[in-house]
Motif scaffolding. Structure first.
Motif, PDB file in Angstrom:
ATOM      1  N   ALA A   1      37.179  31.553  32.626  1.00 25.47           N
ATOM      2  CA  ALA A   1      37.320  30.988  33.965  1.00 25.47           C
ATOM      3  C   ALA A   1      36.791  29.558  33.994  1.00 25.47           C
ATOM      4  O   ALA A   1      36.012  29.142  33.129  1.00 25.47           O
ATOM      5  CB  ALA A   1      36.556  31.837  34.977  1.00 25.47           C
ATOM      6  N   PHE A   2      37.199  28.812  35.027  1.00 25.98           N
ATOM      7  CA  PHE A   2      36.593  27.510  35.249  1.00 25.98           C
ATOM      8  C   PHE A   2      35.134  27.674  35.654  1.00 25.98           C
ATOM      9  O   PHE A   2      34.288  26.840  35.342  1.00 25.98           O
ATOM     10  CB  PHE A   2      37.367  26.752  36.337  1.00 25.98           C
ATOM     11  CG  PHE A   2      38.703  26.233  35.879  1.00 25.98           C
ATOM     12  CD1 PHE A   2      38.773  25.192  34.965  1.00 25.98           C
ATOM     13  CD2 PHE A   2      39.876  26.782  36.340  1.00 25.98           C
ATOM     14  CE1 PHE A   2      39.994  24.709  34.525  1.00 25.98           C
ATOM     15  CE2 PHE A   2      41.109  26.304  35.911  1.00 25.98           C
ATOM     16  CZ  PHE A   2      41.163  25.263  34.992  1.00 25.98           C
ATOM     17  N   LEU A   3      34.836  28.743  36.367  1.00 24.17           N
ATOM     18  CA  LEU A   3      33.472  29.044  36.798  1.00 24.17           C
ATOM     19  C   LEU A   3      32.923  30.118  35.867  1.00 24.17           C
ATOM     20  O   LEU A   3      33.342  31.279  35.925  1.00 24.17           O
ATOM     21  CB  LEU A   3      33.477  29.538  38.244  1.00 24.17           C
ATOM     22  CG  LEU A   3      34.152  28.596  39.249  1.00 24.17           C
ATOM     23  CD1 LEU A   3      34.322  29.277  40.596  1.00 24.17           C
ATOM     24  CD2 LEU A   3      33.347  27.314  39.402  1.00 24.17           C
ATOM     25  N   LYS A   4      31.991  29.749  35.010  1.00 20.26           N
ATOM     26  CA  LYS A   4      31.539  30.668  33.968  1.00 20.26           C
ATOM     27  C   LYS A   4      30.521  31.689  34.473  1.00 20.26           C
ATOM     28  O   LYS A   4      30.478  32.818  34.001  1.00 20.26           O
ATOM     29  CB  LYS A   4      30.914  29.882  32.802  1.00 20.26           C
ATOM     30  CG  LYS A   4      31.789  28.780  32.238  1.00 20.26           C
ATOM     31  CD  LYS A   4      33.088  29.289  31.674  1.00 20.26           C
ATOM     32  CE  LYS A   4      33.901  28.183  31.025  1.00 20.26           C
ATOM     33  NZ  LYS A   4      35.245  28.611  30.647  1.00 20.26           N
ATOM     34  N   THR A   5      29.675  31.301  35.425  1.00 16.18           N
ATOM     35  CA  THR A   5      28.562  32.155  35.814  1.00 16.18           C
ATOM     36  C   THR A   5      28.846  32.885  37.122  1.00 16.18           C
ATOM     37  O   THR A   5      29.606  32.400  37.975  1.00 16.18           O
ATOM     38  CB  THR A   5      27.271  31.347  35.992  1.00 16.18           C
ATOM     39  OG1 THR A   5      27.383  30.512  37.154  1.00 16.18           O
ATOM     40  CG2 THR A   5      27.010  30.475  34.761  1.00 16.18           C
TER      41      THR A   5
ATOM     42  N   GLY B   1      45.209  22.262  31.868  1.00 14.88           N
ATOM     43  CA  GLY B   1      44.039  22.666  31.110  1.00 14.88           C
ATOM     44  C   GLY B   1      44.312  23.976  30.397  1.00 14.88           C
ATOM     45  O   GLY B   1      45.424  24.233  29.926  1.00 14.88           O
ATOM     46  N   HIS B   2      43.299  24.858  30.343  1.00 13.14           N
ATOM     47  CA  HIS B   2      43.429  26.056  29.510  1.00 13.14           C
ATOM     48  C   HIS B   2      44.051  27.239  30.245  1.00 13.14           C
ATOM     49  O   HIS B   2      44.269  28.289  29.641  1.00 13.14           O
ATOM     50  CB  HIS B   2      42.056  26.460  28.954  1.00 13.14           C
ATOM     51  CG  HIS B   2      41.125  27.046  29.977  1.00 13.14           C
ATOM     52  ND1 HIS B   2      40.346  26.263  30.795  1.00 13.14           N
ATOM     53  CD2 HIS B   2      40.857  28.333  30.319  1.00 13.14           C
ATOM     54  CE1 HIS B   2      39.617  27.053  31.584  1.00 13.14           C
ATOM     55  NE2 HIS B   2      39.919  28.297  31.319  1.00 13.14           N
TER      56      HIS B   2
ATOM     57  N   VAL C   1      46.824  28.453  23.287  1.00 13.42           N
ATOM     58  CA  VAL C   1      48.174  28.512  23.856  1.00 13.42           C
ATOM     59  C   VAL C   1      48.666  27.105  24.170  1.00 13.42           C
ATOM     60  O   VAL C   1      49.826  26.752  23.895  1.00 13.42           O
ATOM     61  CB  VAL C   1      48.194  29.393  25.120  1.00 13.42           C
ATOM     62  CG1 VAL C   1      49.557  29.307  25.807  1.00 13.42           C
ATOM     63  CG2 VAL C   1      47.872  30.841  24.781  1.00 13.42           C
ATOM     64  N   VAL C   2      47.792  26.280  24.740  1.00 16.42           N
ATOM     65  CA  VAL C   2      48.157  24.889  25.021  1.00 16.42           C
ATOM     66  C   VAL C   2      48.528  24.169  23.725  1.00 16.42           C
ATOM     67  O   VAL C   2      49.529  23.442  23.670  1.00 16.42           O
ATOM     68  CB  VAL C   2      47.003  24.163  25.743  1.00 16.42           C
ATOM     69  CG1 VAL C   2      47.327  22.673  25.916  1.00 16.42           C
ATOM     70  CG2 VAL C   2      46.728  24.790  27.105  1.00 16.42           C
ATOM     71  N   ALA C   3      47.736  24.354  22.675  1.00 15.03           N
ATOM     72  CA  ALA C   3      48.008  23.701  21.400  1.00 15.03           C
ATOM     73  C   ALA C   3      49.341  24.150  20.807  1.00 15.03           C
ATOM     74  O   ALA C   3      50.018  23.371  20.112  1.00 15.03           O
ATOM     75  CB  ALA C   3      46.875  23.978  20.413  1.00 15.03           C
ATOM     76  N   LEU C   4      49.750  25.380  21.081  1.00 14.70           N
ATOM     77  CA  LEU C   4      51.048  25.864  20.622  1.00 14.70           C
ATOM     78  C   LEU C   4      52.209  25.215  21.378  1.00 14.70           C
ATOM     79  O   LEU C   4      53.363  25.329  20.968  1.00 14.70           O
ATOM     80  CB  LEU C   4      51.132  27.388  20.806  1.00 14.70           C
ATOM     81  CG  LEU C   4      50.431  28.258  19.763  1.00 14.70           C
ATOM     82  CD1 LEU C   4      50.309  29.689  20.271  1.00 14.70           C
ATOM     83  CD2 LEU C   4      51.177  28.225  18.437  1.00 14.70           C
ATOM     84  N   GLY C   5      51.892  24.571  22.509  1.00 19.67           N
ATOM     85  CA  GLY C   5      52.922  23.971  23.349  1.00 19.67           C
ATOM     86  C   GLY C   5      53.191  24.761  24.613  1.00 19.67           C
ATOM     87  O   GLY C   5      54.095  24.426  25.389  1.00 19.67           O
ATOM     88  N   GLY C   6      52.403  25.828  24.852  1.00 20.41           N
ATOM     89  CA  GLY C   6      52.628  26.692  25.994  1.00 20.41           C
ATOM     90  C   GLY C   6      51.889  26.285  27.245  1.00 20.41           C
ATOM     91  O   GLY C   6      51.939  27.006  28.251  1.00 20.41           O
TER      92      GLY C   6
END
Length: 433
Positions: free
Chosen positions: A206-210, A115-116, A357-362
């Motif tokens: 974060a995965f947990l936003k709140t 994921g991100h 970053v993921v879209a860049l391939g990282g």
């Protein structure tokens, strides 16, 4: 009892999960005697009805014990830290050597990015030759000789969790607090720790936003781990902006090296806070002295020496700290990302930066995908900082001009410029038993 159906029915009907039932399910998941259908039904029953604190402890212990549980005989405490994931979070690479320099041992079993958010193993594998897949004998030898090693989990550590984790995704039961808690802890506790500190992120990256979500997970993790016999506390920390000024595997290693060599900033501040928590919880130092001890290890150079020794022991170059540019790969396209209009940074969508970053391939969207260690962002502006005419929001490192252009657009979209914003505290709350 060998039939898992009564256990599943008990959870479905709100009667909880017993130690015996948890053991039956965990061992059945590990040896295949519990079917995928039964595992999916169990996961859904836990999601919809819950199993309470006693059930979480029972499930965590059972999944921990479904495979090999390591036992250490070292002259100092065996401790570790786990983060729920964020952007620019390279704490582990600095924290483990600090703890070793202060007399602790750190057998860190880490994961890959999905994921991100980035993964510690992917960052370390940006170092040429660095090996994260070690045999148990190698792992034990390096921890004994160096004091720390950072490795991938072997197949025989918490095998029940590995299977249930995949089935949870297929059964749409990922969001269960009970199952998340048991999954995180079963792997960590199988490493045979004396103490564990959790870094639970909250905010835009974060995965947990709140804060409420982060508090709920932190409390669940702390109460369950202590119930399962491991001294554990948690810090709820800020992820409304990247922790470091870099995002991307090789770039984050560079920043970790800079921190080990004296660079200031939020990465250093949080690493010292988590290191002090580990030292105090593990009994390596009194609480009143732990921060100063960690600070001295970092600023005196002993942590850098421990990091260099770990890198060399795991196959990396012996002169990485002295010559990072010689060893860490550089992207072919490096360009500034200028803001659409000058101003101060009012808000940052850190998740969007992670996705860029993921879209860049990282990074990776699916497990097993390859990552490019060269790409990402450096020199990221932080909340409240100004970006005027000709002053970049970030520097993009990309494999091609087209990828750099798309990443630059993503950075501009992730930054909100305005009157500026004062960042909140880096450590928002401490959760202890």
């Amino acid at each position: 009892m060998s039939d898992p159906r009564p256990v599943i029915a008990a959870v479905r009907d709100g009667r909880g999960l017993s130690d015996e039932g948890a053991g039956l399910l965990a061992h059945g998941l590990a040896d295949g005697s519990v079917s995928d259908a039964q595992a999916g039904a169990f996961a859904m029953a836990v999601l919809t009805r819950g199993i309470g604190e006693a059930g979480r402890v029972a499930l965590t212990r059972a999944m921990r014990d479904s495979g090999r549980v390591m036992v250490w005989d070292r002259p100092g405490p065996v401790v570790d830290k786990h983060s729920t994931g964020g952007i620019g979070d390279t704490v582990s690479l600095i924290l483990a050597p600090i703890l070793v320099a202060c007399g602790a041992y750190v057998p860190m079993i880490s994961g890959r990015g999905l994921g991100h958010t980035g993964g510690t193993l992917d960052k370390l594998e940006a170092i040429p030759g660095f090996r994260t897949a070690l045999s148990e004998d190698e792992f034990r030898r390096i921890v004994g000789d160096v004091g720390c090693a950072i490795v991938a989990a072997s197949a025989d550590l918490a095998p029940a969790d590995r299977r249930l984790y995949a089935i949870r995704d297929e059964a749409a039961a990922v969001e269960s607090l009970d199952l998340i808690t048991a999954s995180i802890l079963s792997k960590k506790l199988a490493a045979g720790l004396d103490a564990l500190v959790l870094d639970v992120k909250a905010g835009s990256g974060a995965f947990l936003k709140t804060p409420e979500e982060a508090q709920a997970l932190a409390r669940s993790l702390v109460s369950t781990a202590n119930g399962a016999g491991c001294r554990t506390s948690a810090l709820i920390t800020d992820m409304d902006q990247p922790l470091a000024r870099a995002a991307g595997n090789g770039l984050e290693v560079r920043e970790a090296i800079a921190c080990l060599r004296g660079a200031q900033g939020a990465l250093r501040e949080l690493t010292l806070a988590l290191s002090a928590e580990c030292l105090a919880l593990g009994g390596a130092a009194p609480e009143s002295e732990a921060w100063e001890l960690a600070h001295a290890a970092l600023d005196g150079g002993r942590a850098a020496e421990c990091f260099a020794a770990m890198v060399a022991a795991q196959g990396g170059p012996g002169d990485l700290l002295e010559h990072p540019d010689r060893h860490l790969p550089a992207a072919p396209v490096i360009r500034d990302v200028l803001p659409e209009r000058p101003g101060k940074v009012a808000a940052i969508d850190a998740t969007a930066l992670g996705r860029a970053v993921v879209a860049l391939g990282g990074g990776r969207v699916r497990a097993g995908e390859a990552v490019d260690p060269r790409v990402g962002f450096s020199d990221l502006r932080r909340l409240g900082e100004a970006a005027g005419e000709g002053e970049p929001l970030a520097v993009v490192h990309a494999a091609s001009e087209d990828a750099a252009e798309a990443a630059a657009a993503a950075v501009r979209a992730a930054y909100v410029m305005g009157g500026g914003a004062e960042p909140g505290p880096l450590v928002r709350e401490r959760i202890a038993p």
